[in-house]
Write a protein that holds these residues in place. Structure first.
Motif, short mmCIF file in Angstrom:
data_model
loop_
_atom_site.label_atom_id
_atom_site.label_comp_id
_atom_site.label_asym_id
_atom_site.label_seq_id
_atom_site.Cartn_x
_atom_site.Cartn_y
_atom_site.Cartn_z
N ASP A 239 0.87 -1.16 0.00
CA ASP A 239 0.00 0.00 0.00
C ASP A 239 0.92 1.23 0.00
OD1 ASP A 239 -1.32 2.33 1.25
OD2 ASP A 239 -3.03 1.00 1.51
N TYR A 240 0.89 2.02 -1.07
CA TYR A 240 1.91 3.07 -1.19
C TYR A 240 1.77 4.14 -0.11
CZ TYR A 240 -1.22 6.46 -3.54
OH TYR A 240 -2.21 7.34 -3.84
N GLU A 241 0.55 4.43 0.36
CA GLU A 241 0.38 5.43 1.40
C GLU A 241 0.96 4.93 2.72
OE1 GLU A 241 -0.46 9.10 2.77
OE2 GLU A 241 -1.01 8.48 0.74
N LYS A 242 0.67 3.69 3.06
CA LYS A 242 1.21 3.11 4.29
C LYS A 242 2.72 2.99 4.22
CE LYS A 242 0.77 -0.99 7.26
NZ LYS A 242 0.08 -2.31 7.43
N TYR A 243 3.21 2.50 3.08
CA TYR A 243 4.67 2.37 2.92
C TYR A 243 5.33 3.74 2.92
CZ TYR A 243 9.19 1.33 0.79
OH TYR A 243 10.53 1.24 0.54
N GLY A 244 4.67 4.74 2.30
CA GLY A 244 5.22 6.09 2.28
C GLY A 244 5.40 6.67 3.67
N LYS A 245 4.49 6.36 4.58
CA LYS A 245 4.62 6.85 5.95
C LYS A 245 5.83 6.24 6.63
CE LYS A 245 -0.28 7.91 6.58
NZ LYS A 245 -1.55 7.58 7.27
N GLU A 246 6.14 4.98 6.30
CA GLU A 246 7.37 4.38 6.82
C GLU A 246 8.59 5.15 6.32
OE1 GLU A 246 7.91 -0.02 7.13
OE2 GLU A 246 6.16 -0.04 5.79
N LEU A 247 8.58 5.50 5.04
CA LEU A 247 9.69 6.27 4.48
C LEU A 247 9.85 7.60 5.18
CD1 LEU A 247 9.40 5.78 0.60
CD2 LEU A 247 10.96 4.65 2.17
N LEU A 248 8.74 8.29 5.44
CA LEU A 248 8.81 9.59 6.10
C LEU A 248 9.46 9.48 7.47
CD1 LEU A 248 5.43 11.35 5.25
CD2 LEU A 248 7.64 11.61 4.13
N ARG A 249 9.15 8.41 8.19
CA ARG A 249 9.75 8.23 9.51
C ARG A 249 11.27 8.08 9.40
NH1 ARG A 249 4.98 5.19 10.52
NH2 ARG A 249 6.00 3.21 10.03
N HIS A 250 11.71 7.34 8.40
CA HIS A 250 13.15 7.14 8.23
C HIS A 250 13.82 8.37 7.61
CE1 HIS A 250 13.52 2.91 9.46
NE2 HIS A 250 12.28 2.80 9.02
N LYS A 251 13.10 9.07 6.73
CA LYS A 251 13.64 10.31 6.16
C LYS A 251 13.92 11.32 7.26
CE LYS A 251 11.73 12.00 2.35
NZ LYS A 251 12.79 12.18 1.34
N SER A 252 13.11 11.28 8.32
CA SER A 252 13.20 12.27 9.39
C SER A 252 14.34 11.99 10.36
CB SER A 252 11.88 12.31 10.18
OG SER A 252 10.81 12.66 9.35
N LYS A 253 14.95 10.82 10.28
CA LYS A 253 15.96 10.45 11.26
C LYS A 253 17.22 11.29 11.10
CE LYS A 253 14.65 5.67 12.25
NZ LYS A 253 15.06 4.25 12.20
N ILE A 254 17.46 12.11 12.09
CA ILE A 254 18.68 12.93 12.08
C ILE A 254 19.75 12.23 12.90
CG2 ILE A 254 19.63 15.17 12.71
CD1 ILE A 254 16.83 16.32 12.21
N GLY A 255 19.28 11.43 13.88
CA GLY A 255 20.20 10.62 14.66
C GLY A 255 21.19 11.45 15.45
N GLU A 256 22.43 10.97 15.49
CA GLU A 256 23.48 11.64 16.25
C GLU A 256 24.38 12.46 15.35
OE1 GLU A 256 23.43 11.52 19.55
OE2 GLU A 256 21.65 10.26 19.37
N LYS A 257 23.83 12.96 14.26
CA LYS A 257 24.65 13.73 13.32
C LYS A 257 25.10 15.05 13.93
CE LYS A 257 22.64 11.94 9.03
NZ LYS A 257 21.92 12.27 7.79
N THR A 258 26.31 15.46 13.57
CA THR A 258 26.78 16.78 13.95
C THR A 258 26.08 17.82 13.08
OG1 THR A 258 28.57 16.80 12.32
CG2 THR A 258 29.04 15.78 14.48
N PRO A 259 26.09 19.10 13.49
CA PRO A 259 25.49 20.13 12.64
C PRO A 259 26.05 20.12 11.22
CG PRO A 259 25.85 21.03 14.81
CD PRO A 259 26.48 19.65 14.81
N ARG A 260 27.33 19.93 11.06
CA ARG A 260 27.92 19.90 9.72
C ARG A 260 27.38 18.72 8.91
NH1 ARG A 260 32.80 22.15 7.44
NH2 ARG A 260 33.40 21.02 5.54
#
Length: 318
Positions: free
Chosen positions: A186-207
């Motif tokens: 289901d592309y809408e359901k799968y797309g929401k999974e992508l958005l969650r992972h796209k949003s992951k900034i994690g422990e990245k430095t500002p640079r």
């Protein structure tokens, strides 16, 4: 050369490397994988490659569809290249100016890549390179496997923010449904999974954050860098704004940019906060019809760097 020589084999000098832009995103990586597969079906020796490290969303996609990451190409000098998802030297793999570019498939503005001979240049105003590649499979009368459909769907949904971006066309919507059917999701359901992972900034430095989705442009005499952080939690970035701006100032100075513009895009509210560094803030204000206070401006309804930011800035600088 490639870091992982074991996967290249003995015919490396004859291969055509299908490769996307620096700071690769999901559309550029999945397009390289899919187009290399199409070329191989057509008995053309093509190898997918990447020009930088994978982001968290793309890593998730490759794991989800059980696909190997394309190997990293450090230097493309004297190689044969098929460019996907870009056509500007400032965004190409190192050595591309001294490579033989034999084909381009892209959905961005026409840039400055030049070739000695005529080549196939497929450029269309759609939301993702994956949309074009789906048509190329159809044109070649080649079947798209469930795995390849999953990869193409991932690139399409990522670049169009699950069909919500202003860059989305009716073709993207039709293709997304076709690919989802083939992939069995289901592309809408799968797309929401992508958005969650796209949003992951994690422990990245500002640079690391400001350069994770970054493109360089030549607007007339000006070198301009434009980064974008797409997230459902923009405060994670904006709460450390001083450190982010300091990192932007450093990069602008190191690379002699007239401007470094960063879009912090709220995927839920569908707008962006812009941060700016460099000496040409007034030109950016003119181009985007906004004003900056303490190097920050709010851009309501702005989600697309390609459609809503690059064209007006190019006009303002020229």
């Amino acid at each position: 050369m490639f870091l992982n020589q074991d996967r290249i084999g003995a015919t490396v000098s004859q291969s055509r490397y299908v490769i996307g832009h620096q700071q690769p995103d999901t559309d550029t990586v999945c397009s390289a994988l899919a187009y290399a597969r199409l070329k191989q079906k057509q008995e053309i020796d093509a190898v997918p490659a990447r020009a930088g490290e994978l982001n968290p969303e793309t890593q998730f996609v490759l794991e989800r569809w059980n696909a190997e990451s394309p190997p990293l190409l450090n230097d493309a000098t004297d190689e044969q290249l098929i460019l996907v998802d870009h056509n500007e030297y400032s965004q190409t793999v190192a050595g591309a100016r001294n490579a033989n570019i034999v084909e381009i498939v892209d959905h961005h503005r026409i840039g400055d890549v030049e070739t000695s001979n005529p080549i196939l240049f497929r450029n269309e105003p759609v939301g993702s390179t994956a949309t074009i590649l789906t048509q190329l499979f159809a044109d070649a009368d080649e079947t798209i496997s469930a795995q390849t459909a999953g990869l193409l769907l991932s690139g399409l949904l990522s670049d169009t923010v699950v069909l919500r971006s202003p860059t989305t066309t009716e073709r993207d919507r039709v293709v997304a449904k076709q690919l989802a059917d083939t992939a069995g999701v289901d592309y809408e359901k799968y797309g929401k999974e992508l958005l969650r992972h796209k949003s992951k900034i994690g422990e990245k430095t500002p640079r690391e954050m400001i350069l994770s989705d970054f493109k360089e442009f030549e607007f007339g005499p000006a070198e301009v860098g434009i980064g974008q952080i797409e997230t459902v939690e923009p405060d994670v970035v904006l709460d450390q704004q001083d450190a982010v701006l300091a990192a932007m100032d450093d990069v602008a100075t190191e690379r002699d940019y007239a401007v470094f513009l960063l879009l912090v895009t709220d995927l839920l509210e569908e707008d962006s906060t812009a941060l700016v560094a460099g000496t040409e803030t007034a030109t950016v204000e003119t181009g985007l019809d906004t004003s900056f206070s303490n190097q920050e401006a709010f851009l309501p309804g702005v989600m697309s760097r390609k459609k809503q930011v690059v064209p007006p800035l190019e006009d303002a600088f020229n």
